[in-house]
Each structure stands twice: as C-alpha cells, then as structure tokens.
Write a protein that holds these residues in place. Structure first.
Motif, PDB file in Angstrom:
ATOM      1  N   THR A 197      -6.729   6.053   0.654  1.00 51.56           N
ATOM      2  CA  THR A 197      -7.745   6.300   0.713  1.00 51.56           C
ATOM      3  C   THR A 197      -9.337   4.862   0.246  1.00 51.56           C
ATOM      4  O   THR A 197      -8.369   4.111  -0.503  1.00 51.56           O
ATOM      5  N   PRO A 198     -10.047   4.948  -0.091  1.00 53.22           N
ATOM      6  CA  PRO A 198     -10.487   3.943  -0.666  1.00 53.22           C
ATOM      7  C   PRO A 198     -10.769   3.724  -2.432  1.00 53.22           C
ATOM      8  O   PRO A 198     -10.786   4.782  -2.960  1.00 53.22           O
ATOM      9  N   PRO A 199     -10.773   2.882  -3.106  1.00 53.55           N
ATOM     10  CA  PRO A 199      -9.970   2.789  -3.815  1.00 53.55           C
ATOM     11  C   PRO A 199     -11.904   3.000  -4.630  1.00 53.55           C
ATOM     12  O   PRO A 199     -13.442   2.051  -4.230  1.00 53.55           O
ATOM     13  N   GLY A 200     -11.502   3.086  -5.746  1.00 53.35           N
ATOM     14  CA  GLY A 200     -13.277   3.499  -6.748  1.00 53.35           C
ATOM     15  C   GLY A 200     -13.436   2.240  -7.752  1.00 53.35           C
ATOM     16  O   GLY A 200     -12.889   1.707  -8.216  1.00 53.35           O
ATOM     17  N   LYS A 201     -14.991   2.466  -7.390  1.00 52.69           N
ATOM     18  CA  LYS A 201     -15.316   1.325  -8.934  1.00 52.69           C
ATOM     19  C   LYS A 201     -15.054   1.694  -9.901  1.00 52.69           C
ATOM     20  O   LYS A 201     -15.353   2.886 -10.446  1.00 52.69           O
ATOM     21  N   PHE A 202     -14.623   0.762 -11.093  1.00 57.28           N
ATOM     22  CA  PHE A 202     -14.734   1.170 -12.586  1.00 57.28           C
ATOM     23  C   PHE A 202     -15.858   2.086 -12.789  1.00 57.28           C
ATOM     24  O   PHE A 202     -16.730   1.184 -12.751  1.00 57.28           O
ATOM     25  N   LEU A 203     -15.669   3.261 -13.730  1.00 54.25           N
ATOM     26  CA  LEU A 203     -16.308   3.739 -14.702  1.00 54.25           C
ATOM     27  C   LEU A 203     -18.025   3.915 -13.471  1.00 54.25           C
ATOM     28  O   LEU A 203     -19.299   3.587 -14.078  1.00 54.25           O
ATOM     29  N   ASP A 204     -17.665   4.221 -12.989  1.00 57.12           N
ATOM     30  CA  ASP A 204     -18.824   5.005 -11.374  1.00 57.12           C
ATOM     31  C   ASP A 204     -17.982   5.857 -11.198  1.00 57.12           C
ATOM     32  O   ASP A 204     -16.272   6.325 -10.938  1.00 57.12           O
ATOM     33  N   ASP A 205     -18.701   6.377 -10.632  1.00 52.68           N
ATOM     34  CA  ASP A 205     -18.451   7.519  -8.758  1.00 52.68           C
ATOM     35  C   ASP A 205     -18.300   7.533  -7.710  1.00 52.68           C
ATOM     36  O   ASP A 205     -18.459   8.273  -6.724  1.00 52.68           O
ATOM     37  N   GLN A 206     -18.393   6.654  -7.612  1.00 55.17           N
ATOM     38  CA  GLN A 206     -18.788   5.106  -6.166  1.00 55.17           C
ATOM     39  C   GLN A 206     -17.327   5.129  -5.529  1.00 55.17           C
ATOM     40  O   GLN A 206     -16.953   4.078  -6.230  1.00 55.17           O
ATOM     41  N   ASP A 207     -17.331   5.142  -4.326  1.00 54.98           N
ATOM     42  CA  ASP A 207     -16.376   4.443  -3.861  1.00 54.98           C
ATOM     43  C   ASP A 207     -16.133   2.610  -3.303  1.00 54.98           C
ATOM     44  O   ASP A 207     -17.843   2.854  -2.636  1.00 54.98           O
ATOM     45  N   TYR A 208     -15.154   1.782  -3.222  1.00 58.65           N
ATOM     46  CA  TYR A 208     -15.982   0.752  -2.178  1.00 58.65           C
ATOM     47  C   TYR A 208     -15.602   1.297  -0.504  1.00 58.65           C
ATOM     48  O   TYR A 208     -14.710   2.208  -0.153  1.00 58.65           O
ATOM     49  N   PRO A 209     -15.648   0.233  -0.001  1.00 54.40           N
ATOM     50  CA  PRO A 209     -15.950   0.806   1.670  1.00 54.40           C
ATOM     51  C   PRO A 209     -14.076   1.016   2.154  1.00 54.40           C
ATOM     52  O   PRO A 209     -13.029   0.462   1.028  1.00 54.40           O
ATOM     53  N   PHE A 210     -14.017   1.714   2.880  1.00 59.16           N
ATOM     54  CA  PHE A 210     -12.727   2.071   3.011  1.00 59.16           C
ATOM     55  C   PHE A 210     -12.137   1.570   4.431  1.00 59.16           C
ATOM     56  O   PHE A 210     -12.943   0.873   5.049  1.00 59.16           O
ATOM     57  N   VAL A 211     -10.940   0.934   4.033  1.00 63.08           N
ATOM     58  CA  VAL A 211     -10.530   0.406   5.108  1.00 63.08           C
ATOM     59  C   VAL A 211      -8.476   0.677   5.692  1.00 63.08           C
ATOM     60  O   VAL A 211      -8.209   0.929   4.304  1.00 63.08           O
ATOM     61  N   ALA A 212      -8.743   0.984   6.316  1.00 64.91           N
ATOM     62  CA  ALA A 212      -7.089   1.722   6.399  1.00 64.91           C
ATOM     63  C   ALA A 212      -6.710   1.319   6.690  1.00 64.91           C
ATOM     64  O   ALA A 212      -6.358  -0.167   6.547  1.00 64.91           O
ATOM     65  N   ASN A 213      -4.844   1.477   6.474  1.00 69.76           N
ATOM     66  CA  ASN A 213      -4.423   0.516   5.781  1.00 69.76           C
ATOM     67  C   ASN A 213      -2.998   0.549   7.324  1.00 69.76           C
ATOM     68  O   ASN A 213      -3.353   0.475   8.423  1.00 69.76           O
ATOM     69  N   PRO A 214      -3.126  -1.195   7.393  1.00 72.72           N
ATOM     70  CA  PRO A 214      -2.769  -2.195   8.888  1.00 72.72           C
ATOM     71  C   PRO A 214      -1.685  -1.401   9.573  1.00 72.72           C
ATOM     72  O   PRO A 214      -2.298  -1.333  10.661  1.00 72.72           O
ATOM     73  N   HIS A 215      -0.883  -0.790   8.508  1.00 73.27           N
ATOM     74  CA  HIS A 215       0.266  -0.139   9.317  1.00 73.27           C
ATOM     75  C   HIS A 215      -0.048   0.879  10.132  1.00 73.27           C
ATOM     76  O   HIS A 215       0.446   1.327  11.647  1.00 73.27           O
ATOM     77  N   PHE A 216      -1.409   1.710   9.884  1.00 77.34           N
ATOM     78  CA  PHE A 216      -1.362   2.758   9.919  1.00 77.34           C
ATOM     79  C   PHE A 216      -1.988   1.990  11.492  1.00 77.34           C
ATOM     80  O   PHE A 216      -2.723   3.269  13.073  1.00 77.34           O
ATOM     81  N   ARG A 217      -3.224   1.300  11.545  1.00 71.43           N
ATOM     82  CA  ARG A 217      -4.230   1.047  12.509  1.00 71.43           C
ATOM     83  C   ARG A 217      -3.210   0.547  13.917  1.00 71.43           C
ATOM     84  O   ARG A 217      -3.939   0.450  15.139  1.00 71.43           O
TER      85      ARG A 217
END
Length: 438
Positions: A38-58
């Motif tokens: 899941t995308p990590p959240g930005k500190f003290l914010d309600d937005q996330d960083y862009p999602f990058v799927a786990n390379p093992h999943f891909r």
C-alpha cells in the motif's frame, strides 16, 4: 517476430512457481504470501505517496495498480490473486483483473484490505511485504532464506521478462529521441523532461526512476534531478539518464550529446561510445563483472590519454586512482523488475556476498555473468570539481593537463548506458536495438 506475451507467460509463471516451490521447501514454509503493498502516507497529511507495487508481486503478474492485493501460493495448487477493488468515489477504483494472464490465477475480488487478509491461508507462511506501512492481521516476516533463493533465481530472466524489457527499451528510446530534439531546439531542462514524458506517454510516477536531465556543467552531478526551468545562455552539452516501464519492468538508458559547434566534446563522446560498445560486447557467459569494471578503467585511461587529459600510462592512471576521479561510479548493475535489481552481490541461492574489488566501493554487482542475466553497461567520464581538487595536491598532478581539464569542465561529463542481455552466444543489446528500430 517476437511471440505474443500470452504465449510466453505460461512458461514464465511455471518458472516462478518452480522457484517458489524450491524456496519454500528450502526454508520450511507451507505457503508464500506476496503483498502488492500500500502507498505510504505523507507525514502529518491525509495524502499518500505514489503507489509502487512490491517487485515480488510484479514478478508474478503484470499488475501494477493493485494496492492492498495479495498473491497466495501453495505448492501444487493454482495461485490465488486476492484483488482489492474498494467502493470509493474519491479515487479511481482499479479495474477488475483482465488480460492474458488472468486464467492462470484463482481470482477473488474483495472490497477492503481487511477482507483480503481474511482470504489468506493460515499456517507456516512466508510473507513478503514491506514492514511499513504495516498490514493489520498479517505480520511481514520476509524470511531471508526464501528471499535469497527467490532473488538468486530472479537474476535469470525468462523469455517473457525479456519481451517486457525490450518494450521498455523501445519506449525509452522513443522518449530519448524526443528529449534530444528538445535539447537541439534550445529547451530548458524542465522543457526537455516534459518532452520526454510526452513521448514516453508516462508520468513521473510511472517511470522506473527519477530522470536525470542535465545541461552543460550539470552533467557532472551524477544524480542531477533539479530541472532548471530557464534555458542556460548557451547549450554546450546534454546528459540524460532516463528509463521507461512496461508492466513493471524497467529500462535504464543514458545518452550524452554535444551542441553544434562543440567538436572537441563530440570527439570525446565518440571515443566513449566506442569504448562502451566494447564493454557491452563482453557481456558473455563466464565474464566476471568486477573484472569487466576494472578493464573499463584501463580503457578509459586510454581515452583520457588519447584526448590529452593525462600523460601517464593507463596502468599508472588506474593504480594511482586518477581514473577514479574521472569515473567514480560502477560500470553498471543488474536490471529487471527493479532498476537496480536484486542479487548483484549474492554468492548462491543460499545467500552470501561477493565483495567488491578494493578501491571500487560503488560497483553494484560482483557476479559472474551467465545466460539470462541482464546488466547495464554505463561507463562515464566527468569533470567533477570536488574529485579533481583531490588530484591537484598529489604528485600525479604533474601528469595531468589542467588547462585541458578546465576547458572541459563547462561540459559536465559523459555517460552512455545500455541494457544488455547475456546469452549463450552474442550479447543482446536491448537499448541499441531499440534505438535502431526508432
């Protein structure tokens, strides 16, 4: 004509399953659970960083937009994809899985991450997922023995993976052509980058890494990602290190250009291009990558001598560290579903590490090349003030033409990079082939 992906995928999946079977048996686990993440959240914010799927999943399937989803695999059974498709009117909901690969999975669609976790098998699970952000109800154990085994075998690309990497190189070559045209037209670094994105038809978040777009002396900053918005007073040189993605697989391409009327710098680029092609031609079975890297230092010492930067022998230039000041990074790295792919230093499927040669701390792979491995070949020559200053107070300074060096400092540097496949015979240069087709 290359076979379609639908024809190549079943054997790829069979290979991935076989490696999973082996890794689980080796480490004593019953199931393999691979989180998309899941995308990590930005500190003290309600937005996330862009999602990058786990390379093992891909590595299992060409699904790059599936936050919260899981692959659950038990040896002998059909792999299961637990796909999260939330009820959401704030964001675009990921499409239900479709395409040539879906029939090879037992697909279960759920509405939340908690429902996804409830679908996972219980027992001795090898859980491959980032530890942060944590997933409620599942503990990431990332067993080292499993990772070592999977990473080792991921070094060898399947025909399916190579097909995706060829396409990633074709996209990248097309975008590089557009970037060069923007440079010739006098654009700023930012303008060149925009031309690159438009030609690649990918946004920054979709690229495999942050693009390096450096005009003039900015080419001496190895990871320059500043993007000046205003064109310089004069365009002398242009270094671009930028890749593209295809179903989660990366290309990593660098080219350097001289502006019209700068024949001296163009001649240096031409010599570097000849050298780089020679290194790429040595990507063959049994070739030690560290030995190829050291060989590159000797060849580049010859280039420095040929163009009048140094007066010492190639051997002296390498042994004294002079070449290290002009070429301070490694010759390249493994590449695949990650730009700097895994297992570059690994001794075997059971782990271990092969040390770098003394004096070369930034080399990113120490393996012996074998068929199926894909590496970058990216020699460079730079005029970096900090590193050159370290040479000026040493006895070797007497054998360096500092006036010549100073004349080239405004050009920054040169790097030329291709993605090259080690085969049973002649290496396949994915990047040169893509440029030729473009």
């Amino acid at each position: 004509m290359n076979p379609p992906l639908a024809a190549l995928y079943p054997q790829h999946l069979a290979t991935v399953r076989g490696h999973a079977d082996h890794a689980l048996a080796l480490a004593g686990f019953d199931h393999l659970l691979v989180a998309a993440g899941t995308p990590p959240g930005k500190f003290l914010d309600d937005q996330d960083y862009p999602f990058v799927a786990n390379p093992h999943f891909r590595h299992w399937l060409p699904l790059t937009d599936a936050p919260g989803s899981w692959i659950a695999y038990t040896p002998g059974a059909k792999p299961r994809l637990v796909f999260v498709q939330p009820r959401d009117y704030w964001h675009v909901v990921p499409e239900a899985p479709h395409g040539y690969w879906v029939e090879h999975f037992d697909v279960v669609i759920v509405r939340s991450a908690a429902e996804a976790v409830a679908q996972l098998p219980k027992g001795r699970n090898a859980v491959i997922t980032p530890a942060c952000p944590a997933v409620d109800g599942v503990e990431a154990n990332n067993p080292q023995a499993v990772l070592d085994c999977l990473h080792w075998h991921r070094s060898f690309k399947t025909p399916y993976e190579l097909a995706l990497m060829r396409e990633a190189n074709r996209i990248g070559a097309r975008a590089h052509r557009a970037a060069e045209a923007a440079f010739r037209a006098g654009e700023s670094e930012f303008g060149i980058h925009m031309a690159y994105l438009a030609a690649a038809r990918q946004i920054d978040a979709e690229l495999p890494y942050a693009s390096i777009v450096g005009l003039n002396e900015h080419g001496a900053v190895l990871h320059y990602t500043h993007f000046d918005r205003t064109p310089p007073r004069g365009h002398r040189s242009f270094l671009i290190d930028a890749g593209a993605s295809c179903a989660g697989y990366a290309s990593d391409i660098t080219r350097t250009y001289a502006a019209d009327g700068h024949a001296g710098f163009q001649a240096l680029i031409d010599s570097m291009d000849v050298a780089q092609r020679g290194f790429a031609a040595k990507v063959r079975p049994g070739q030690s990558y560290p030995e190829l890297h050291v060989h590159a230092h000797h060849v580049l010492a010859g280039v420095l001598r040929e163009h009048g930067f140094i007066r010492m022998s190639a051997e002296s230039a390498v042994e004294s560290g002079v070449t290290g000041a002009f070429f301070p990074h490694g010759l390249g790295h493994s590449i695949g579903v990650q730009v700097h792919d895994v297992a570059g230093f690994q001794q075997s499927e059971r782990g271990g590490s092969i040390p770098r040669p003394a004096g070369h701390p930034y080399l990113r792979t120490t393996r012996v090349l074998q068929p199926g491995m894909v590496v970058t070949i990216e020699p460079g020559l730079y005029f970096i003030d900090m590193l050159l200053a370290g040479l000026r107070d040493r006895p070797v300074a007497a054998d360096i033409d500092w006036a010549k060096v100073d004349a080239f400092r405004p050009y920054g540097g040169i790097r030329i990079e291709d993605d090259v496949v080690c085969t049973d015979g002649e290496p396949e240069n994915l990047t040169r082939d893509a440029f030729a087709a473009a």
